[in-house]
Design a protein around this motif. Structure first.
Motif, mmCIF file in Angstrom:
data_model
loop_
_atom_site.group_PDB
_atom_site.id
_atom_site.type_symbol
_atom_site.label_atom_id
_atom_site.label_comp_id
_atom_site.label_asym_id
_atom_site.label_seq_id
_atom_site.Cartn_x
_atom_site.Cartn_y
_atom_site.Cartn_z
ATOM 1 N N ARG A 127 0.821 -1.218 0.000
ATOM 2 C CA ARG A 127 0.000 0.000 0.000
ATOM 3 C C ARG A 127 0.854 1.268 0.000
ATOM 4 N NH1 ARG A 127 -1.897 -3.496 3.553
ATOM 5 N NH2 ARG A 127 -1.267 -2.293 5.372
ATOM 6 N N ALA A 128 2.130 1.114 -0.428
ATOM 7 C CA ALA A 128 3.046 2.259 -0.466
ATOM 8 C C ALA A 128 3.403 2.628 -1.900
ATOM 9 C CB ALA A 128 4.329 1.923 0.301
ATOM 10 N N ILE A 129 3.561 3.941 -2.133
ATOM 11 C CA ILE A 129 4.107 4.465 -3.384
ATOM 12 C C ILE A 129 5.385 5.217 -3.032
ATOM 13 C CG2 ILE A 129 3.783 6.075 -5.308
ATOM 14 C CD1 ILE A 129 0.754 5.624 -5.010
ATOM 15 N N ALA A 130 6.477 4.896 -3.720
ATOM 16 C CA ALA A 130 7.741 5.621 -3.549
ATOM 17 C C ALA A 130 8.075 6.323 -4.853
ATOM 18 C CB ALA A 130 8.865 4.662 -3.161
ATOM 19 N N CYS A 131 8.543 7.559 -4.745
ATOM 20 C CA CYS A 131 8.815 8.373 -5.931
ATOM 21 C C CYS A 131 10.166 9.067 -5.781
ATOM 22 C CB CYS A 131 7.699 9.405 -6.086
ATOM 23 S SG CYS A 131 7.922 10.518 -7.473
ATOM 24 N N VAL A 132 11.031 8.933 -6.790
ATOM 25 C CA VAL A 132 12.352 9.553 -6.764
ATOM 26 C C VAL A 132 12.406 10.653 -7.823
ATOM 27 C CG1 VAL A 132 14.833 9.201 -7.023
ATOM 28 C CG2 VAL A 132 13.427 7.408 -5.978
ATOM 29 N N LEU A 133 12.714 11.872 -7.358
ATOM 30 C CA LEU A 133 12.827 13.022 -8.254
ATOM 31 C C LEU A 133 14.298 13.378 -8.459
ATOM 32 C CD1 LEU A 133 9.991 15.315 -6.783
ATOM 33 C CD2 LEU A 133 9.815 13.596 -8.606
ATOM 34 N N THR A 134 14.541 14.536 -9.037
ATOM 35 C CA THR A 134 15.873 15.036 -9.346
ATOM 36 C C THR A 134 16.806 15.005 -8.134
ATOM 37 O OG1 THR A 134 17.082 17.014 -10.068
ATOM 38 C CG2 THR A 134 15.036 17.395 -8.913
ATOM 39 N N GLY A 135 18.082 14.790 -8.378
ATOM 40 C CA GLY A 135 19.063 14.840 -7.299
ATOM 41 C C GLY A 135 20.367 14.185 -7.708
ATOM 42 N N THR A 136 21.445 14.568 -7.017
ATOM 43 C CA THR A 136 22.736 13.945 -7.257
ATOM 44 C C THR A 136 22.896 12.742 -6.325
ATOM 45 O OG1 THR A 136 23.746 15.428 -5.665
ATOM 46 C CG2 THR A 136 23.823 16.105 -7.965
ATOM 47 N N GLY A 137 23.807 11.858 -6.677
ATOM 48 C CA GLY A 137 24.069 10.699 -5.823
ATOM 49 C C GLY A 137 23.124 9.545 -6.098
ATOM 50 N N ARG A 138 23.094 8.594 -5.129
ATOM 51 C CA ARG A 138 22.322 7.358 -5.313
ATOM 52 C C ARG A 138 21.227 7.176 -4.257
ATOM 53 N NH1 ARG A 138 23.758 3.664 -8.441
ATOM 54 N NH2 ARG A 138 22.803 2.076 -7.111
ATOM 55 N N ASP A 139 21.012 8.179 -3.405
ATOM 56 C CA ASP A 139 20.055 8.007 -2.316
ATOM 57 C C ASP A 139 18.679 7.648 -2.879
ATOM 58 O OD1 ASP A 139 19.227 7.954 0.335
ATOM 59 O OD2 ASP A 139 18.671 10.070 0.342
ATOM 60 N N GLY A 140 18.065 6.658 -2.280
ATOM 61 C CA GLY A 140 16.744 6.196 -2.717
ATOM 62 C C GLY A 140 16.775 4.884 -3.474
ATOM 63 N N ALA A 141 17.924 4.537 -4.063
ATOM 64 C CA ALA A 141 17.978 3.319 -4.893
ATOM 65 C C ALA A 141 17.766 2.051 -4.062
ATOM 66 C CB ALA A 141 19.304 3.258 -5.654
ATOM 67 N N MET A 142 18.430 1.945 -2.912
ATOM 68 C CA MET A 142 18.209 0.782 -2.044
ATOM 69 C C MET A 142 16.777 0.769 -1.542
ATOM 70 S SD MET A 142 21.608 0.142 0.289
ATOM 71 C CE MET A 142 21.141 1.443 1.418
ATOM 72 N N GLY A 143 16.261 1.961 -1.244
ATOM 73 C CA GLY A 143 14.911 2.062 -0.713
ATOM 74 C C GLY A 143 13.836 1.637 -1.697
ATOM 75 N N VAL A 144 14.001 1.979 -2.985
ATOM 76 C CA VAL A 144 12.971 1.568 -3.949
ATOM 77 C C VAL A 144 12.968 0.049 -4.094
ATOM 78 C CG1 VAL A 144 12.942 3.768 -5.194
ATOM 79 C CG2 VAL A 144 14.381 1.921 -6.043
ATOM 80 N N ASP A 145 14.141 -0.564 -3.968
ATOM 81 C CA ASP A 145 14.195 -2.034 -3.950
ATOM 82 C C ASP A 145 13.347 -2.591 -2.816
ATOM 83 O OD1 ASP A 145 15.577 -3.124 -6.062
ATOM 84 O OD2 ASP A 145 17.530 -3.076 -5.076
ATOM 85 N N ALA A 146 13.472 -1.978 -1.634
ATOM 86 C CA ALA A 146 12.711 -2.444 -0.468
ATOM 87 C C ALA A 146 11.210 -2.287 -0.698
ATOM 88 C CB ALA A 146 13.141 -1.675 0.779
ATOM 89 N N VAL A 147 10.802 -1.130 -1.239
ATOM 90 C CA VAL A 147 9.372 -0.898 -1.500
ATOM 91 C C VAL A 147 8.845 -1.923 -2.490
ATOM 92 C CG1 VAL A 147 7.718 0.727 -2.524
ATOM 93 C CG2 VAL A 147 9.442 1.545 -0.895
ATOM 94 N N PRO A 168 17.409 9.798 -9.835
ATOM 95 C CA PRO A 168 16.458 9.029 -10.640
ATOM 96 C C PRO A 168 17.134 7.954 -11.491
ATOM 97 C CG PRO A 168 16.565 11.319 -11.410
ATOM 98 C CD PRO A 168 17.329 11.247 -10.123
ATOM 99 N N GLU A 169 18.343 8.248 -11.976
ATOM 100 C CA GLU A 169 19.062 7.263 -12.793
ATOM 101 C C GLU A 169 19.412 6.030 -11.953
ATOM 102 O OE1 GLU A 169 21.310 8.679 -16.544
ATOM 103 O OE2 GLU A 169 22.706 8.728 -14.861
ATOM 104 N N ALA A 170 19.855 6.251 -10.705
ATOM 105 C CA ALA A 170 20.178 5.125 -9.819
ATOM 106 C C ALA A 170 18.936 4.298 -9.517
ATOM 107 C CB ALA A 170 20.808 5.643 -8.527
ATOM 108 N N ALA A 171 17.792 4.977 -9.312
ATOM 109 C CA ALA A 171 16.543 4.257 -9.049
ATOM 110 C C ALA A 171 16.141 3.408 -10.257
ATOM 111 C CB ALA A 171 15.427 5.244 -8.698
ATOM 112 N N VAL A 172 16.173 4.022 -11.444
ATOM 113 C CA VAL A 172 15.816 3.287 -12.669
ATOM 114 C C VAL A 172 16.763 2.102 -12.867
ATOM 115 C CG1 VAL A 172 15.657 3.442 -15.183
ATOM 116 C CG2 VAL A 172 14.743 5.289 -13.763
ATOM 117 N N GLY A 173 18.043 2.302 -12.517
ATOM 118 C CA GLY A 173 19.043 1.254 -12.682
ATOM 119 C C GLY A 173 18.798 0.014 -11.831
ATOM 120 N N THR A 174 17.954 0.126 -10.800
ATOM 121 C CA THR A 174 17.656 -1.054 -9.981
ATOM 122 C C THR A 174 16.774 -2.055 -10.726
ATOM 123 O OG1 THR A 174 15.629 -0.121 -9.012
ATOM 124 C CG2 THR A 174 17.714 0.334 -7.863
#
Length: 199
Positions: A127-147, A168-174
């Protein structure tokens, strides 16, 4: 409700991560959600801890949603945006109880999108939605895997349209992202997901 269909209640939370360029991204996304939005929105935006932040006031003027800095032990309400304060990790527990922590930075950042997303996955599962917007680095990539591993839905801003492509690129790369969208289309998709599940 059938026990084999745990998501028929609909989504219960939206978590958003952004960093460099994120204020503009958040204005666009949150500004397209109306006051009747039926779930809370939890936001990690990397902020400079050396300065008092006015992000809540800035965003509150640009959206019909209520926007505030998250407080420790606060319970979430629908139609409200909770922003992680500078230098504090924001976590959520089942039932929408927020927790702020000063634990170590993750990938050099605090607040960490990874920690928020992992807590959202644990609290809300499918019942969760995770959304990654613009930004430098990789923060969020491990988290989207968990979601995604808990059955949630993952959205990333199309890196080609992001001010800064790193997050966003790191998230898509997962390989776990369900929707890769230009910034201007994300709010409509979130609204559609939340409202469809509630009918």
């Amino acid at each position: 409700m059938q026990p084999s269909e745990p998501t028929t209640d609909g989504f219960e939370a939206v978590a958003v991560a952004s960093s460099a360029g994120g204020i503009n991204g958040l204005v666009t996304l949150l500004g397209a959600l109306d006051a009747g939005f039926p779930v809370p929105v939890l936001v990690v935006q990397h902020l400079d801890p050396r300065h008092r932040t006015v992000i809540a006031e800035v965003l509150d003027r640009r959206t019909e949603l209520d926007v505030k800095l998250a407080e420790d032990h606060e319970r979430t309400r629908p139609g409200t945006v909770y922003i992680a304060p500078p230098n504090r990790h924001l976590l959520v527990r089942p039932g929408g109880l927020l927790t702020l922590t000063d634990s170590e930075p993750v990938h050099f950042v605090r607040p960490s999108a990874d920690l928020l997303f992992e807590s959202v996955a644990g609290a809300y599962g499918a019942r969760a939605i995770a959304c990654v917007l613009t930004g430098t680095g990789r923060d969020g990539a491990m988290g989207v895997d968990a979601v995604k591993s808990r059955g949630g839905t993952v959205i990333a801003q199309d890196p080609a349209t992001a001010e800064f492509r790193g997050m966003p690129e790191a998230a898509v790369g997962t390989g776990t992202v369900d929707f890769v969208l230009p910034l201007e289309e994300i709010a409509a998709v979130i609204r559609g997901l939340v409202e469809t599940k509630r009918q």
